[in-house]
Motif scaffolding. Structure first.
Motif, PDB file in Angstrom:
ATOM      1  N   MET A 172       0.933  -1.089   0.110  1.00  0.00           N
ATOM      2  CA  MET A 172       0.216  -0.088   0.112  1.00  0.00           C
ATOM      3  C   MET A 172       0.790   1.315  -0.027  1.00  0.00           C
ATOM      4  SD  MET A 172      -2.916   0.938   2.737  1.00  0.00           S
ATOM      5  CE  MET A 172      -3.987  -0.080   2.401  1.00  0.00           C
ATOM      6  N   VAL A 179       1.221   5.131   0.761  1.00  0.00           N
ATOM      7  CA  VAL A 179       0.567   6.222   1.371  1.00  0.00           C
ATOM      8  C   VAL A 179       1.136   7.633   1.129  1.00  0.00           C
ATOM      9  CG1 VAL A 179       0.053   7.058   3.708  1.00  0.00           C
ATOM     10  CG2 VAL A 179       0.284   4.714   3.314  1.00  0.00           C
ATOM     11  N   SER A 180       0.426   8.475   0.745  1.00  0.00           N
ATOM     12  CA  SER A 180       0.863  10.074   0.674  1.00  0.00           C
ATOM     13  C   SER A 180       0.647  10.694   1.675  1.00  0.00           C
ATOM     14  CB  SER A 180      -0.091  10.412  -0.752  1.00  0.00           C
ATOM     15  OG  SER A 180       0.201  11.889  -0.807  1.00  0.00           O
ATOM     16  N   GLY A 184      -2.098  13.311   2.299  1.00  0.00           N
ATOM     17  CA  GLY A 184      -3.067  13.094   1.075  1.00  0.00           C
ATOM     18  C   GLY A 184      -4.265  12.785   1.765  1.00  0.00           C
ATOM     19  N   ASN A 185      -5.114  12.737   1.069  1.00  0.00           N
ATOM     20  CA  ASN A 185      -6.661  12.380   1.312  1.00  0.00           C
ATOM     21  C   ASN A 185      -7.069  11.128   0.372  1.00  0.00           C
ATOM     22  OD1 ASN A 185      -7.265  14.507   3.341  1.00  0.00           O
ATOM     23  ND2 ASN A 185      -7.359  15.834   1.403  1.00  0.00           N
ATOM     24  N   SER A 186      -7.680  10.161   1.027  1.00  0.00           N
ATOM     25  CA  SER A 186      -8.152   8.880   0.609  1.00  0.00           C
ATOM     26  C   SER A 186      -9.722   9.472  -0.281  1.00  0.00           C
ATOM     27  CB  SER A 186      -8.461   7.902   1.252  1.00  0.00           C
ATOM     28  OG  SER A 186      -7.277   7.412   1.807  1.00  0.00           O
ATOM     29  N   PRO A 187      -9.708   8.988  -1.198  1.00  0.00           N
ATOM     30  CA  PRO A 187     -11.087   9.045  -2.016  1.00  0.00           C
ATOM     31  C   PRO A 187     -12.210   8.552  -1.072  1.00  0.00           C
ATOM     32  CG  PRO A 187     -10.196   7.132  -2.993  1.00  0.00           C
ATOM     33  CD  PRO A 187      -9.066   7.696  -2.007  1.00  0.00           C
ATOM     34  N   PHE A 188     -13.585   8.928  -0.979  1.00  0.00           N
ATOM     35  CA  PHE A 188     -14.527   8.619  -0.259  1.00  0.00           C
ATOM     36  C   PHE A 188     -15.711   8.715  -0.905  1.00  0.00           C
ATOM     37  CE2 PHE A 188     -13.900  12.781   1.571  1.00  0.00           C
ATOM     38  CZ  PHE A 188     -14.948  13.226   1.688  1.00  0.00           C
ATOM     39  N   GLY A 247      -9.748  11.545  -4.410  1.00  0.00           N
ATOM     40  CA  GLY A 247      -8.704  11.338  -3.392  1.00  0.00           C
ATOM     41  C   GLY A 247      -7.827  12.398  -3.953  1.00  0.00           C
ATOM     42  N   TYR A 248      -6.609  12.846  -3.161  1.00  0.00           N
ATOM     43  CA  TYR A 248      -5.617  13.693  -3.510  1.00  0.00           C
ATOM     44  C   TYR A 248      -4.386  13.585  -2.937  1.00  0.00           C
ATOM     45  CZ  TYR A 248      -3.416  18.098  -4.662  1.00  0.00           C
ATOM     46  OH  TYR A 248      -2.138  19.001  -4.958  1.00  0.00           O
ATOM     47  N   MET A 308      -2.470   9.016  -7.477  1.00  0.00           N
ATOM     48  CA  MET A 308      -1.088   8.210  -7.653  1.00  0.00           C
ATOM     49  C   MET A 308      -0.487   8.182  -8.930  1.00  0.00           C
ATOM     50  SD  MET A 308      -0.914   4.267  -6.787  1.00  0.00           S
ATOM     51  CE  MET A 308       0.802   3.689  -6.304  1.00  0.00           C
ATOM     52  N   ASP A 355       5.535   7.128  -7.647  1.00  0.00           N
ATOM     53  CA  ASP A 355       5.059   6.768  -6.327  1.00  0.00           C
ATOM     54  C   ASP A 355       5.280   5.361  -6.176  1.00  0.00           C
ATOM     55  OD1 ASP A 355       3.982   9.440  -5.584  1.00  0.00           O
ATOM     56  OD2 ASP A 355       2.013   8.953  -6.379  1.00  0.00           O
TER      57      ASP A 355
END
Length: 274
Positions: free
Chosen positions: A1, A3-4, A7-11, A30-31, A34, A38
């Motif tokens: 996995m 991880v940024s 950053g923010n995961s999409p939801f 998300g922002y 990727m 990365d």
């Protein structure tokens, strides 16, 4: 996995209408997105070690293509979930082994006049594809599988007529998913498009009683997840399609995309382990 940092995961917010049995999805991407940088070469190789199947949904196409190219070089099968036309999707499709798509995608991608003829067009345009499945919601699904061996004496049958003949064989009194298949030694043709050697399969969806139908969120994802499982387990298409349809239907009996998904020990899946 990967991880940024910061950053923010999409939801997604999902609003379910209990009366109409419909849902509305409000998606927040998300922002940052990727990008290939990365994913280090060592991480990519580690992720693909011992993998027998790789899945893509068409998002973050530049990064997905890096993974797909490495998987292709390793002779690892690739399944693409094509919900709609996306940027860069064609590059992924050229590397795909299997394709599962939404009801609207086949015609949108091929401009063919119908779903059955579009499936023929897809196999002609993507020679590496072993099968393509179009999911049709409560109408089940239809699959066109490419034949491994092609014989010159194969009979040629129009795909529209073939699908109609399969539909006529369905017993409407049976509520569980049922798969009907054509003969394997056919040249399946579409007017103005061409013909491929293969067979056509259709599978009904389970008839879920209205009082048991709670939420269809994630039904398509459940179907694809079950197809992935079935491929890894070596299920033939005649078993894979009703299995995936059954898993999707079970998931619709609870609120949310995950809470209703069946375990392998679920008695409703028992027929598929024999």
């Amino acid at each position: 996995m990967v991880v940024s940092e910061n950053g923010n995961s999409p939801f997604t917010y999902v609003i379910v209408d209990n009366q109409m049995k419909t849902r509305t999805c409000i998606f927040t991407p998300g922002y940052p997105g990727m990008v290939p940088e990365d994913l280090s070469k060592s991480s990519l190789c580690s992720a693909l070690d011992d993998a027998s199947l790789v899945y893509f949904d068409g998002r973050f196409h530049e990064t997905a293509l890096v993974v797909a190219e490495e998987a292709s070089q390793r002779k690892i099968s690739i399944l693409i979930d094509a919900e709609r036309k996306r940027e860069g999707l064609d590059d992924l499709l050229n590397l795909a082994t299997y394709l599962v798509c939404s009801e609207k995608f086949p015609q949108a991608w091929t401009t063919a006049p119908s779903i059955p003829s579009a499936l023929v067009s897809i196999l002609l345009r993507l020679p590496n594809i072993k099968f393509v499945i179009a999911t049709l919601g409560d109408k089940g699904c239809v699959m066109l599988e490419r034949s491994i061996n092609e014989a010159s004496e194969m009979a040629e049958t129009n795909v529209e007529s073939l699908l109609e003949s399969l539909r006529q064989k369905v017993d409407r009194n049976v509520t569980i998913p049922t798969c009907i298949s054509s003969k394997s030694s056919l040249r399946v043709s579409a007017d103005g498009i061409g013909a491929v050697s293969g067979r056509l399969l259709m599978c009904t969806a389970e008839v879920v009683p209205p009082l048991e139908l709670i939420d269809t969120t994630g039904a398509g994802d459940a179907f694809i997840g079950a197809v992935l499982y079935a491929l890894c387990a070596g299920m033939p298409p005649e078993k894979m399609l009703p299995f995936a349809s059954q898993v999707a239907a079970v998931g619709c009996r609870a609120l949310g995309a995950r809470s209703g998904l069946p375990r392998r020990t679920d008695p409703r899946l028992a027929p598929f382990w024999h």
